[in-house]
Design a protein around this motif. Sequence first.
Motif, mmCIF file in Angstrom:
data_model
loop_
_atom_site.group_PDB
_atom_site.id
_atom_site.type_symbol
_atom_site.label_atom_id
_atom_site.label_comp_id
_atom_site.label_asym_id
_atom_site.label_seq_id
_atom_site.Cartn_x
_atom_site.Cartn_y
_atom_site.Cartn_z
ATOM 1 N N LYS A 142 0.827 -1.203 0.000
ATOM 2 C CA LYS A 142 0.000 0.000 0.000
ATOM 3 C C LYS A 142 0.866 1.261 0.000
ATOM 4 O O LYS A 142 0.561 2.229 -0.681
ATOM 5 C CB LYS A 142 -0.871 -0.029 1.270
ATOM 6 C CG LYS A 142 -2.335 0.153 0.965
ATOM 7 C CD LYS A 142 -3.161 -0.028 2.209
ATOM 8 C CE LYS A 142 -4.314 0.937 2.177
ATOM 9 N NZ LYS A 142 -5.244 0.776 3.277
ATOM 10 N N LEU A 179 2.079 1.837 -3.407
ATOM 11 C CA LEU A 179 1.003 2.380 -4.243
ATOM 12 C C LEU A 179 0.838 3.879 -3.969
ATOM 13 O O LEU A 179 0.692 4.676 -4.897
ATOM 14 C CB LEU A 179 -0.299 1.630 -3.940
ATOM 15 C CG LEU A 179 -1.514 1.959 -4.821
ATOM 16 C CD1 LEU A 179 -1.232 1.686 -6.281
ATOM 17 C CD2 LEU A 179 -2.738 1.168 -4.360
ATOM 18 N N ALA A 180 0.919 4.249 -2.687
ATOM 19 C CA ALA A 180 0.813 5.668 -2.330
ATOM 20 C C ALA A 180 1.961 6.457 -2.954
ATOM 21 O O ALA A 180 1.760 7.546 -3.491
ATOM 22 C CB ALA A 180 0.820 5.827 -0.808
ATOM 23 N N ARG A 233 3.620 5.762 -5.689
ATOM 24 C CA ARG A 233 3.429 5.895 -7.139
ATOM 25 C C ARG A 233 2.309 6.890 -7.431
ATOM 26 O O ARG A 233 2.385 7.651 -8.390
ATOM 27 C CB ARG A 233 3.130 4.524 -7.755
ATOM 28 C CG ARG A 233 4.393 3.668 -7.841
ATOM 29 C CD ARG A 233 4.124 2.324 -8.472
ATOM 30 N NE ARG A 233 3.316 1.484 -7.607
ATOM 31 C CZ ARG A 233 2.392 0.635 -8.047
ATOM 32 N NH1 ARG A 233 2.160 0.535 -9.339
ATOM 33 N NH2 ARG A 233 1.724 -0.091 -7.192
ATOM 34 N N ALA A 234 1.282 6.894 -6.582
ATOM 35 C CA ALA A 234 0.193 7.849 -6.794
ATOM 36 C C ALA A 234 0.692 9.282 -6.607
ATOM 37 O O ALA A 234 0.426 10.154 -7.435
ATOM 38 C CB ALA A 234 -0.960 7.559 -5.830
ATOM 39 N N THR A 248 2.704 10.608 -9.461
ATOM 40 C CA THR A 248 1.959 10.963 -10.676
ATOM 41 C C THR A 248 1.172 12.252 -10.477
ATOM 42 O O THR A 248 1.103 13.079 -11.387
ATOM 43 C CB THR A 248 0.908 9.882 -11.041
ATOM 44 O OG1 THR A 248 1.389 8.630 -10.638
ATOM 45 C CG2 THR A 248 0.614 9.881 -12.501
ATOM 46 N N ALA A 280 -3.657 12.496 -5.163
ATOM 47 C CA ALA A 280 -3.263 11.556 -4.105
ATOM 48 C C ALA A 280 -3.798 12.040 -2.763
ATOM 49 O O ALA A 280 -4.278 11.260 -1.937
ATOM 50 C CB ALA A 280 -1.746 11.429 -4.050
ATOM 51 N N MET A 320 -7.236 11.122 -2.181
ATOM 52 C CA MET A 320 -7.427 9.709 -1.835
ATOM 53 C C MET A 320 -7.139 9.495 -0.347
ATOM 54 O O MET A 320 -7.005 8.367 0.112
ATOM 55 C CB MET A 320 -6.482 8.815 -2.643
ATOM 56 C CG MET A 320 -6.575 8.958 -4.140
ATOM 57 S SD MET A 320 -8.122 8.355 -4.798
ATOM 58 C CE MET A 320 -8.842 9.866 -5.394
ATOM 59 N N ILE A 340 -4.385 9.998 1.117
ATOM 60 C CA ILE A 340 -3.025 9.520 1.351
ATOM 61 C C ILE A 340 -2.304 10.540 2.214
ATOM 62 O O ILE A 340 -2.434 11.747 1.994
ATOM 63 C CB ILE A 340 -2.291 9.344 0.001
ATOM 64 C CG1 ILE A 340 -2.893 8.166 -0.760
ATOM 65 C CG2 ILE A 340 -0.794 9.147 0.210
ATOM 66 C CD1 ILE A 340 -2.392 8.026 -2.170
ATOM 67 N N ASP A 341 -1.574 10.063 3.215
ATOM 68 C CA ASP A 341 -0.808 10.967 4.056
ATOM 69 C C ASP A 341 0.493 11.298 3.311
ATOM 70 O O ASP A 341 1.451 10.538 3.335
ATOM 71 C CB ASP A 341 -0.516 10.285 5.400
ATOM 72 C CG ASP A 341 0.054 11.263 6.402
ATOM 73 O OD1 ASP A 341 0.628 12.285 5.979
ATOM 74 O OD2 ASP A 341 -0.089 11.012 7.605
ATOM 75 N N ARG A 375 -7.061 15.072 4.035
ATOM 76 C CA ARG A 375 -7.101 13.670 4.442
ATOM 77 C C ARG A 375 -8.158 13.423 5.522
ATOM 78 O O ARG A 375 -8.947 12.481 5.442
ATOM 79 C CB ARG A 375 -5.704 13.322 4.953
ATOM 80 C CG ARG A 375 -5.524 11.932 5.442
ATOM 81 C CD ARG A 375 -4.086 11.772 5.952
ATOM 82 N NE ARG A 375 -4.074 10.825 7.050
ATOM 83 C CZ ARG A 375 -4.149 9.512 6.881
ATOM 84 N NH1 ARG A 375 -4.249 9.014 5.667
ATOM 85 N NH2 ARG A 375 -4.131 8.692 7.908
ATOM 86 N N PHE A 379 -5.132 8.118 -12.213
ATOM 87 C CA PHE A 379 -3.680 7.968 -12.283
ATOM 88 C C PHE A 379 -3.355 7.160 -13.537
ATOM 89 O O PHE A 379 -3.560 5.949 -13.563
ATOM 90 C CB PHE A 379 -3.160 7.258 -11.032
ATOM 91 C CG PHE A 379 -3.396 8.046 -9.772
ATOM 92 C CD1 PHE A 379 -2.557 9.092 -9.432
ATOM 93 C CD2 PHE A 379 -4.465 7.755 -8.947
ATOM 94 C CE1 PHE A 379 -2.778 9.837 -8.285
ATOM 95 C CE2 PHE A 379 -4.693 8.494 -7.790
ATOM 96 C CZ PHE A 379 -3.844 9.537 -7.465
ATOM 97 N N PHE A 397 -8.216 3.831 0.028
ATOM 98 C CA PHE A 397 -6.907 3.842 0.690
ATOM 99 C C PHE A 397 -6.968 3.800 2.207
ATOM 100 O O PHE A 397 -6.192 3.108 2.850
ATOM 101 C CB PHE A 397 -6.097 5.070 0.254
ATOM 102 C CG PHE A 397 -4.657 4.994 0.634
ATOM 103 C CD1 PHE A 397 -3.794 4.182 -0.087
ATOM 104 C CD2 PHE A 397 -4.151 5.689 1.719
ATOM 105 C CE1 PHE A 397 -2.463 4.081 0.249
ATOM 106 C CE2 PHE A 397 -2.818 5.591 2.080
ATOM 107 C CZ PHE A 397 -1.975 4.788 1.338
#
Lengths: 297, 234
Positions: free
Chosen positions: A166, A169-170, A172-173, A176, A181, A184, A186-187, B71, B88, B102
């Motif tokens: 995970k 994945l974070a 790579r997100a 991009t 991100a 989503m 994501i921290d 977040r 993405f 996530f």
Amino acid sequence: MSFNIFMQNVVNGLSLGGLYALIAIGYTMVYGILRLINFAHGDIFMLGTYFLFYAVAIFHLPWWLSFILAIILTALTGVLTEKIAYRPLRNSPRISLLISAIGVSFFLQNAGIVTFSGIPKAFPRPDIFKKILIIADIRIQIVNINAIVISLLFLMILLYIVYNTKTGLAMRAISTDTETARLMAIDVNRTISITFAIGSALAAVGGILWALKYPQINPLMGIIPGLKAFIAAVVGGIGNIPGAMVGGFLLGFTEIMLVAFLPRLSGYRDAFAFLILILILLFKPDGLFGKNVQEKV
Amino acid sequence: MLRIENLHVYYGGIHALKGIELKVMEGKIITLIGANGAGKSTTLRTICGLVKNQQGNIFFKDKDITNLETRERIIRGLVMVPEGRRVFPNLTVYENLQLGAFVRKNMPAIKSDLKWIYQLFPRLEERLTQKAGTLSGGEQQMLAVGRALMSRPSLMLMDEPSLGLAPLLVREIFQIIAEINNQGTTILLIEQNAYAALNIADYAYVLETGNIAMEGPGKDLLNNQEVKEIYLGG
């Protein structure tokens, strides 16, 4: 050149390439996520060797424990440099970040000279790394085999993290599209810290293997390997992780082969690396494996 | 569910929102229409914390979320389908959907939500291992919506979901919005396509250069002379 000498050079090339690959990862990951060329990365590499040196020489810890400790301490240093020198500039123009990175690099080099002294130190090498293996007339230094095996092992762990977890994945997100991100949940700060920790840990492994091959360390030792690993990252397409690995092996291998086949040019081996950088930037600035995603709109 | 009070936003030196008041009731579809530059996107971006407001408050489920990080807002049940889809492109369809979930840890629930997404968008299931960048525009929009739904939001913000899509796909997207709303997700939608948006909305706001110029039930605004002239082409 006889076959056995050639094979020795192959092993040399692969082991040097593995080290470049380990260091190049740090450049490419940080670039991917922050669009920053972290010029302090070579000095992080240098710190790794000193952490191990002091753990063994001053605290008399066993070598393997010092190795693990050095990796952890280097990773923490990497995370700290990001927090102190890069995070406050997150929303500044990118050139400010770059200048900050150069500042960190000079700081670490000079702080190193002050605290470790500029006189090179003999790097502690356990006996197993000193042996020479002879297979069918091919003389191979054990340390080279170790370098290849250990770098491949760490590169595989890294690929696993980036493509199967995970956190990966974070990463790579974020690399991009940071804003999406964030959407989503994501921290982002935490993920950036993890990226610096991983990149710096790999640099420490690279540095220690480097010091096992060339067992003298000094506070400026990170400059040239750092620049060459940067070249390797550019060759592979900066931001592209498998690209940095291939770039590292390619650069290490060609460098050794250049010296092997054209010994008269061996004094130019560093210049040769920079020549490759110039050629890549001129003719294939995205690197060999640069952006390969086609976007439909 | 969502309440905005006296919201002011300065954005790149411009006073983009000049004290807007807005309410989103649970279970409804609310739409925000307006010309380019009226402040629609800024409103949505401020609600999810991508832009910080300088004055005013945002309440979500009766809690003041004005100073929370993006977040934290997502974790509380907000989600946004951003303008231009923003999937993405270098990640697979499956990875994009995973990113939507996530912060969630309950694997069985995530799995059953994935099945729900596949029901809504059968084409996504066919393309799970494909890179999102290789999808068509309509498929990318479906992925963006599916990804947002994977966080199990109670309020979904949608920024111009019909932008750049062929008329047939626009209809499909609006059907899907209605369907998602039927299944219990509240929706705040901003649209250039005022006709389609007003048609589907329970309540609508018209934004004009940073102010709410008009508001009322969607069908009422659809028949309003002024709205007809300015936003529906007479």
